[in-house]
Design a protein around this motif. Structure first.
Motif, PDB file in Angstrom:
ATOM      1  N   GLY A 148      52.068 -17.691   9.747  1.00 10.36           N
ATOM      2  CA  GLY A 148      52.084 -18.450  10.083  1.00 10.36           C
ATOM      3  C   GLY A 148      52.915 -19.663  11.326  1.00 10.36           C
ATOM      4  O   GLY A 148      52.426 -20.235  12.057  1.00 10.36           O
ATOM      5  N   LYS A 149      54.152 -19.120  11.381  1.00 10.11           N
ATOM      6  CA  LYS A 149      55.019 -19.650  11.503  1.00 10.11           C
ATOM      7  C   LYS A 149      54.844 -18.947  12.960  1.00 10.11           C
ATOM      8  O   LYS A 149      56.304 -19.730  14.096  1.00 10.11           O
ATOM      9  CB  LYS A 149      56.387 -18.832  11.432  1.00 10.11           C
ATOM     10  N   GLU A 150      54.214 -18.112  13.813  1.00 16.45           N
ATOM     11  CA  GLU A 150      54.342 -17.936  15.141  1.00 16.45           C
ATOM     12  C   GLU A 150      53.609 -19.088  15.867  1.00 16.45           C
ATOM     13  O   GLU A 150      52.830 -19.068  15.593  1.00 16.45           O
ATOM     14  CB  GLU A 150      53.831 -16.678  14.953  1.00 16.45           C
ATOM     15  N   GLU A 151      54.057 -19.023  17.125  1.00 19.30           N
ATOM     16  CA  GLU A 151      53.757 -20.165  18.077  1.00 19.30           C
ATOM     17  C   GLU A 151      52.797 -19.828  18.625  1.00 19.30           C
ATOM     18  O   GLU A 151      51.869 -20.416  19.300  1.00 19.30           O
ATOM     19  CB  GLU A 151      54.592 -20.452  18.731  1.00 19.30           C
ATOM     20  N   ASP A 152      51.832 -18.414  18.710  1.00 23.58           N
ATOM     21  CA  ASP A 152      50.710 -18.026  19.453  1.00 23.58           C
ATOM     22  C   ASP A 152      50.097 -16.911  18.470  1.00 23.58           C
ATOM     23  O   ASP A 152      49.333 -16.626  18.680  1.00 23.58           O
ATOM     24  CB  ASP A 152      51.013 -16.244  20.292  1.00 23.58           C
ATOM     25  N   ILE A 153      49.880 -17.613  16.840  1.00 26.40           N
ATOM     26  CA  ILE A 153      49.181 -17.569  15.937  1.00 26.40           C
ATOM     27  C   ILE A 153      48.073 -18.513  15.261  1.00 26.40           C
ATOM     28  O   ILE A 153      49.146 -19.226  14.556  1.00 26.40           O
ATOM     29  CB  ILE A 153      49.474 -16.355  15.279  1.00 26.40           C
ATOM     30  N   THR A 154      46.773 -18.878  14.794  1.00 30.72           N
ATOM     31  CA  THR A 154      47.073 -20.199  13.719  1.00 30.72           C
ATOM     32  C   THR A 154      45.789 -18.849  13.148  1.00 30.72           C
ATOM     33  O   THR A 154      44.829 -17.696  13.054  1.00 30.72           O
ATOM     34  CB  THR A 154      45.431 -20.546  14.233  1.00 30.72           C
ATOM     35  N   VAL A 155      46.105 -19.144  11.623  1.00 32.57           N
ATOM     36  CA  VAL A 155      45.460 -18.376  10.601  1.00 32.57           C
ATOM     37  C   VAL A 155      44.680 -18.962   9.520  1.00 32.57           C
ATOM     38  O   VAL A 155      44.504 -20.551   9.795  1.00 32.57           O
ATOM     39  CB  VAL A 155      47.351 -18.075   9.182  1.00 32.57           C
ATOM     40  N   ARG A 156      43.784 -18.479   9.210  1.00 31.14           N
ATOM     41  CA  ARG A 156      42.770 -19.095   8.411  1.00 31.14           C
ATOM     42  C   ARG A 156      42.771 -18.023   6.741  1.00 31.14           C
ATOM     43  O   ARG A 156      42.649 -16.561   7.257  1.00 31.14           O
ATOM     44  CB  ARG A 156      40.932 -19.648   8.396  1.00 31.14           C
ATOM     45  N   THR A 157      42.317 -18.101   6.103  1.00 26.93           N
ATOM     46  CA  THR A 157      42.579 -16.861   4.724  1.00 26.93           C
ATOM     47  C   THR A 157      40.927 -17.307   4.024  1.00 26.93           C
ATOM     48  O   THR A 157      40.569 -18.599   4.133  1.00 26.93           O
ATOM     49  CB  THR A 157      43.556 -17.472   4.006  1.00 26.93           C
ATOM     50  N   ALA A 158      40.334 -16.165   3.407  1.00 17.21           N
ATOM     51  CA  ALA A 158      38.901 -16.015   3.243  1.00 17.21           C
ATOM     52  C   ALA A 158      39.493 -15.179   1.955  1.00 17.21           C
ATOM     53  O   ALA A 158      40.580 -13.803   2.176  1.00 17.21           O
ATOM     54  CB  ALA A 158      37.823 -15.543   3.754  1.00 17.21           C
ATOM     55  N   THR A 159      38.591 -14.892   0.917  1.00 15.94           N
ATOM     56  CA  THR A 159      39.208 -14.424  -0.529  1.00 15.94           C
ATOM     57  C   THR A 159      37.235 -14.094  -1.170  1.00 15.94           C
ATOM     58  O   THR A 159      36.536 -14.153   0.071  1.00 15.94           O
ATOM     59  CB  THR A 159      39.447 -14.474  -1.413  1.00 15.94           C
ATOM     60  N   LEU A 160      37.446 -13.174  -1.903  1.00 20.00           N
ATOM     61  CA  LEU A 160      36.350 -12.078  -2.172  1.00 20.00           C
ATOM     62  C   LEU A 160      35.742 -13.119  -3.138  1.00 20.00           C
ATOM     63  O   LEU A 160      34.225 -13.823  -3.223  1.00 20.00           O
ATOM     64  CB  LEU A 160      36.516 -11.047  -3.590  1.00 20.00           C
ATOM     65  N   TYR A 161      35.806 -14.178  -3.476  1.00 23.89           N
ATOM     66  CA  TYR A 161      35.563 -15.688  -4.072  1.00 23.89           C
ATOM     67  C   TYR A 161      35.238 -17.049  -3.736  1.00 23.89           C
ATOM     68  O   TYR A 161      34.653 -17.675  -3.718  1.00 23.89           O
ATOM     69  CB  TYR A 161      37.018 -15.781  -5.384  1.00 23.89           C
ATOM     70  N   ASP A 162      35.287 -16.726  -2.550  1.00 22.58           N
ATOM     71  CA  ASP A 162      34.611 -17.589  -1.241  1.00 22.58           C
ATOM     72  C   ASP A 162      33.245 -17.177  -1.590  1.00 22.58           C
ATOM     73  O   ASP A 162      33.022 -16.512  -1.456  1.00 22.58           O
ATOM     74  CB  ASP A 162      35.471 -17.787  -0.079  1.00 22.58           C
ATOM     75  N   GLU A 163      32.488 -18.370  -1.263  1.00 20.86           N
ATOM     76  CA  GLU A 163      31.070 -17.863  -0.974  1.00 20.86           C
ATOM     77  C   GLU A 163      30.386 -16.890   0.244  1.00 20.86           C
ATOM     78  O   GLU A 163      31.657 -17.177   1.161  1.00 20.86           O
ATOM     79  CB  GLU A 163      30.241 -19.521  -0.277  1.00 20.86           C
ATOM     80  N   ASN A 164      30.117 -15.737  -0.046  1.00 26.55           N
ATOM     81  CA  ASN A 164      29.035 -15.297   0.565  1.00 26.55           C
ATOM     82  C   ASN A 164      31.070 -14.168   1.094  1.00 26.55           C
ATOM     83  O   ASN A 164      30.727 -13.844   1.895  1.00 26.55           O
ATOM     84  CB  ASN A 164      28.889 -15.656   1.603  1.00 26.55           C
ATOM     85  N   CYS A 165      31.694 -14.377  -0.016  1.00 31.05           N
ATOM     86  CA  CYS A 165      32.247 -13.175  -0.082  1.00 31.05           C
ATOM     87  C   CYS A 165      33.841 -13.626   0.918  1.00 31.05           C
ATOM     88  O   CYS A 165      34.458 -12.732   1.074  1.00 31.05           O
ATOM     89  CB  CYS A 165      32.329 -12.053   0.296  1.00 31.05           C
TER      90      CYS A 165
END
Ligand code: ZN
Length: 243
Positions: free
Chosen positions: A36-53
């Motif tokens: 997330g500190k990189e100017e050319d990158i946007t980040v999202r996260t997801a895990t097994l515990y989220d809806e629909n994995c």
């Protein structure tokens, strides 16, 4: 901007105090933090515990590079999600598999082999040797770097012959392992990177972060399109496709 989705199984950190002490934010949180500190990158996260994995077709359509960490719950990722990920890679989505994701369904479906290897948890130190110093993924890394302790992964690693082997590890116990391997599958690029056992702070090591950042930029799609199987006209006729 390169849109990255960091997916983590997130079981060890929630079920073990020892692992939670290493990664209180989760492995996904640790990876998202430095990306997330990189100017050319946007980040999202997801895990097994989220809806629909945490994985939907819509989310994959909005993802340029998927980073995948998994271990003890590989079987809880439904086949239809694993195939959805494989198909997104064939279209052109980049993907990076970390450490024990060698046994994840998406990796196995992309490789077509068992992806078995030998392993041991004995606090061996690991030296990662750069095989291809000219490659964008190893840029900024010296001839080698050392991890003070990692899970030992050894050959035979039952993968198809890689398009490129970028890193080979040797451990203090003597084992060697192809620790950074690259493939093209359809329009997509696949990078497997071995370090990252949950009980060591490996994702805080600068060289590991550099390789992951370089890999995100390298596997990001340059062309993303489903390649279908159309019946076509002779090239001398008008228009290429028969509808
Ligand atoms: Zn491990």
């Amino acid at each position: 901007m390169i849109r990255v989705l960091v997916w983590n199984e997130y079981k060890h950190e929630q079920e073990s105090e020892k692992i939670a002490a290493v990664y209180p934010e989760g492995i996904h949180g640790a990876i998202a933090e430095f990306l997330g500190k990189e100017e050319d990158i946007t980040v999202r996260t997801a895990t097994l515990y989220d809806e629909n994995c945490g994985i939907t077709k819509e989310l994959l359509d909005e993802t340029d590079v998927l980073i995948w960490w998994s271990h003890i719950a590989q079987h809880l990722v439904p086949d239809e999600i694993a195939y959805m990920i494989r198909d997104a890679v064939l279209e052109g989505m980049g993907i990076i598999f970390l450490h024990s994701a060698h046994h994840s369904k998406p990796f196995r479906y992309l490789m077509g082999t068992s992806c078995n290897l030998t392993w041991r948890e004995s606090d061996d130190s690991e030296v990662l040797w750069v095989i291809d110093p000219a490659h964008p993924i190893t840029r900024g890394i010296d001839r080698y770097f050392t991890l003070p302790a990692e899970e030992t992964y050894g050959e035979p690693f039952v993968i198809p012959n890689p398009d490129k082997v970028l890193l080979i590890a040797n451990y203090s116990s003597g084992e060697v392992f192809r620790s950074g391997v690259l493939y093209e599958r359809g329009n997509g690029k696949v990078f497997y990177f071995q370090p990252g056992h949950e009980s060591y702070p490996t994702f805080r090591v600068p060289e590991v972060q550099t390789i992951i950042k370089n890999a995100v930029r390298f596997v990001a799609p340059t062309y993303r399109q489903v390649i279908t199987c159309p019946k076509v006209r002779k090239i001398t006729d008008d228009g290429p496709y028969l509808n």
